[in-house]
Design a protein around this motif. Structure first.
Motif, PDB file in Angstrom:
ATOM      1  N   GLY A 253       0.795  -1.227   0.000  1.00 54.00           N
ATOM      2  CA  GLY A 253       0.000   0.000   0.000  1.00 54.00           C
ATOM      3  C   GLY A 253       0.820   1.266   0.000  1.00 54.00           C
ATOM      4  O   GLY A 253       1.860   1.335  -0.641  1.00 54.00           O
ATOM      5  N   LEU A 254       0.355   2.235   0.758  1.00 56.37           N
ATOM      6  CA  LEU A 254       0.882   3.600   0.667  1.00 56.37           C
ATOM      7  C   LEU A 254       1.832   3.977   1.797  1.00 56.37           C
ATOM      8  O   LEU A 254       2.005   5.149   2.094  1.00 56.37           O
ATOM      9  N   LYS A 255       2.415   2.969   2.463  1.00 57.56           N
ATOM     10  CA  LYS A 255       3.435   3.190   3.493  1.00 57.56           C
ATOM     11  C   LYS A 255       2.962   4.068   4.658  1.00 57.56           C
ATOM     12  O   LYS A 255       3.722   4.826   5.227  1.00 57.56           O
ATOM     13  N   GLY A 256       1.694   3.996   4.963  1.00 57.68           N
ATOM     14  CA  GLY A 256       1.158   4.721   6.105  1.00 57.68           C
ATOM     15  C   GLY A 256       0.564   6.076   5.790  1.00 57.68           C
ATOM     16  O   GLY A 256      -0.094   6.676   6.641  1.00 57.68           O
ATOM     17  N   ILE A 257       0.773   6.572   4.579  1.00 58.14           N
ATOM     18  CA  ILE A 257       0.198   7.871   4.215  1.00 58.14           C
ATOM     19  C   ILE A 257      -1.329   7.790   4.202  1.00 58.14           C
ATOM     20  O   ILE A 257      -2.013   8.712   4.639  1.00 58.14           O
ATOM     21  N   ASP A 258      -1.868   6.661   3.740  1.00 59.79           N
ATOM     22  CA  ASP A 258      -3.317   6.472   3.761  1.00 59.79           C
ATOM     23  C   ASP A 258      -3.839   6.506   5.197  1.00 59.79           C
ATOM     24  O   ASP A 258      -4.838   7.163   5.500  1.00 59.79           O
ATOM     25  N   SER A 259      -3.131   5.860   6.101  1.00 57.35           N
ATOM     26  CA  SER A 259      -3.530   5.846   7.514  1.00 57.35           C
ATOM     27  C   SER A 259      -3.439   7.239   8.116  1.00 57.35           C
ATOM     28  O   SER A 259      -4.332   7.669   8.853  1.00 57.35           O
ATOM     29  N   LEU A 260      -2.372   7.939   7.810  1.00 54.98           N
ATOM     30  CA  LEU A 260      -2.188   9.302   8.313  1.00 54.98           C
ATOM     31  C   LEU A 260      -3.359  10.185   7.899  1.00 54.98           C
ATOM     32  O   LEU A 260      -3.955  10.882   8.719  1.00 54.98           O
ATOM     33  N   LEU A 261      -3.703  10.138   6.625  1.00 50.81           N
ATOM     34  CA  LEU A 261      -4.793  10.978   6.138  1.00 50.81           C
ATOM     35  C   LEU A 261      -6.133  10.577   6.753  1.00 50.81           C
ATOM     36  O   LEU A 261      -6.948  11.438   7.076  1.00 50.81           O
ATOM     37  N   SER A 262      -6.338   9.287   6.957  1.00 50.78           N
ATOM     38  CA  SER A 262      -7.592   8.842   7.582  1.00 50.78           C
ATOM     39  C   SER A 262      -7.711   9.349   9.012  1.00 50.78           C
ATOM     40  O   SER A 262      -8.785   9.752   9.450  1.00 50.78           O
ATOM     41  N   ILE A 263      -6.614   9.327   9.752  1.00 55.78           N
ATOM     42  CA  ILE A 263      -6.654   9.717  11.157  1.00 55.78           C
ATOM     43  C   ILE A 263      -6.697  11.228  11.320  1.00 55.78           C
ATOM     44  O   ILE A 263      -7.440  11.755  12.147  1.00 55.78           O
ATOM     45  N   VAL A 264      -5.947  11.932  10.512  1.00 54.55           N
ATOM     46  CA  VAL A 264      -5.818  13.380  10.697  1.00 54.55           C
ATOM     47  C   VAL A 264      -7.040  14.153  10.198  1.00 54.55           C
ATOM     48  O   VAL A 264      -7.282  15.271  10.628  1.00 54.55           O
ATOM     49  N   GLN A 265      -7.858  13.556   9.341  1.00 52.47           N
ATOM     50  CA  GLN A 265      -8.998  14.248   8.740  1.00 52.47           C
ATOM     51  C   GLN A 265     -10.293  14.072   9.511  1.00 52.47           C
ATOM     52  O   GLN A 265     -11.349  13.838   8.938  1.00 52.47           O
ATOM     53  N   MET A 266     -10.229  14.213  10.827  1.00 54.49           N
ATOM     54  CA  MET A 266     -11.447  14.097  11.635  1.00 54.49           C
ATOM     55  C   MET A 266     -12.286  15.362  11.492  1.00 54.49           C
ATOM     56  O   MET A 266     -11.736  16.466  11.388  1.00 54.49           O
ATOM     57  N   PRO A 267     -13.605  15.208  11.517  1.00 56.37           N
ATOM     58  CA  PRO A 267     -14.456  16.399  11.427  1.00 56.37           C
ATOM     59  C   PRO A 267     -14.348  17.238  12.699  1.00 56.37           C
ATOM     60  O   PRO A 267     -14.050  16.710  13.774  1.00 56.37           O
ATOM     61  N   GLY A 268     -14.576  18.529  12.562  1.00 56.40           N
ATOM     62  CA  GLY A 268     -14.552  19.405  13.722  1.00 56.40           C
ATOM     63  C   GLY A 268     -15.515  18.906  14.784  1.00 56.40           C
ATOM     64  O   GLY A 268     -16.645  18.547  14.471  1.00 56.40           O
ATOM     65  N   GLY A 269     -15.050  18.866  16.024  1.00 55.31           N
ATOM     66  CA  GLY A 269     -15.887  18.420  17.129  1.00 55.31           C
ATOM     67  C   GLY A 269     -15.511  17.057  17.671  1.00 55.31           C
ATOM     68  O   GLY A 269     -15.899  16.703  18.775  1.00 55.31           O
ATOM     69  N   ILE A 270     -14.785  16.275  16.909  1.00 51.38           N
ATOM     70  CA  ILE A 270     -14.314  14.954  17.352  1.00 51.38           C
ATOM     71  C   ILE A 270     -12.800  14.915  17.160  1.00 51.38           C
ATOM     72  O   ILE A 270     -12.288  14.421  16.153  1.00 51.38           O
ATOM     73  N   PRO A 271     -12.048  15.455  18.123  1.00 50.86           N
ATOM     74  CA  PRO A 271     -10.594  15.535  17.935  1.00 50.86           C
ATOM     75  C   PRO A 271      -9.871  14.207  18.148  1.00 50.86           C
ATOM     76  O   PRO A 271     -10.264  13.408  18.999  1.00 50.86           O
TER      77      PRO A 271
END
Length: 163
Positions: free
Chosen positions: A95-113
């Motif tokens: 896969g994407l060497k963790g970049i996919d995971s990073l983007l999934s985790i960091v892109q939380m909607p406002g209000g759920i940090p």
């Protein structure tokens, strides 16, 4: 789970332990107790719900959640608790060497940090250290151990390039 175990380290797969054990080592170095367990958002969703909704009552103060690929575990956990959740993107072999995971985790909607750390072992280590720093806000002894660790770390950096 006793209140004397303030940190939970959860991960989506047993294979994630290869990365997440760096969080455990950081906590061990500071004398902070933790429990580590596999809680998959996709393969064990009921286990995840039970863990996340019961984490505060179980005595946890901080949750470190590592996940690879789609990496829903940190965000889903954060959506079900008001405890601080620190997300660690775990790189997969393919896969994407963790970049996919990073983007999934960091892109939380406002209000759920979710506090998102670096990909891989460095992120896991820093998650352990950050969890300890959060706990140290109300624990002067732990705060002193963190300060000592930082001083030792600083003293270990040479100021010259010669051996």
């Amino acid at each position: 789970m006793a209140a004397s175990v303030p940190v939970a380290i959860i991960m989506g797969s047993r294979s994630d332990w290869n990365v997440m054990k760096a969080a455990a080592a950081a906590l061990d170095s500071l004398g902070v107790a933790y429990n580590a367990k596999v809680v998959s958002a996709h393969r064990t969703p009921q286990r995840m719900v039970e863990f996340a909704t019961g984490a505060k009552a179980a005595g946890y103060k901080v949750i470190i959640a590592g996940a690879g690929g789609a990496a829903h575990l940190p965000g889903m956990t954060a959506s079900m608790t008001t405890l601080p959740v620190l997300g660690v993107p775990v790189p997969l072999k393919e896969g994407l060497k963790g970049i996919d995971s990073l983007l999934s985790i960091v892109q939380m909607p406002g209000g759920i940090p979710v506090g998102t750390l670096a990909v891989g072992e460095a992120g896991a280590k820093n998650a352990g250290l950050l969890a300890a720093q959060i706990l140290a806000l109300s624990d002067p002894d732990l705060s002193a151990r963190i300060e000592a660790l930082r001083a030792t770390q600083t003293d270990g950096v040479p100021d010259t390039v010669e051996d």
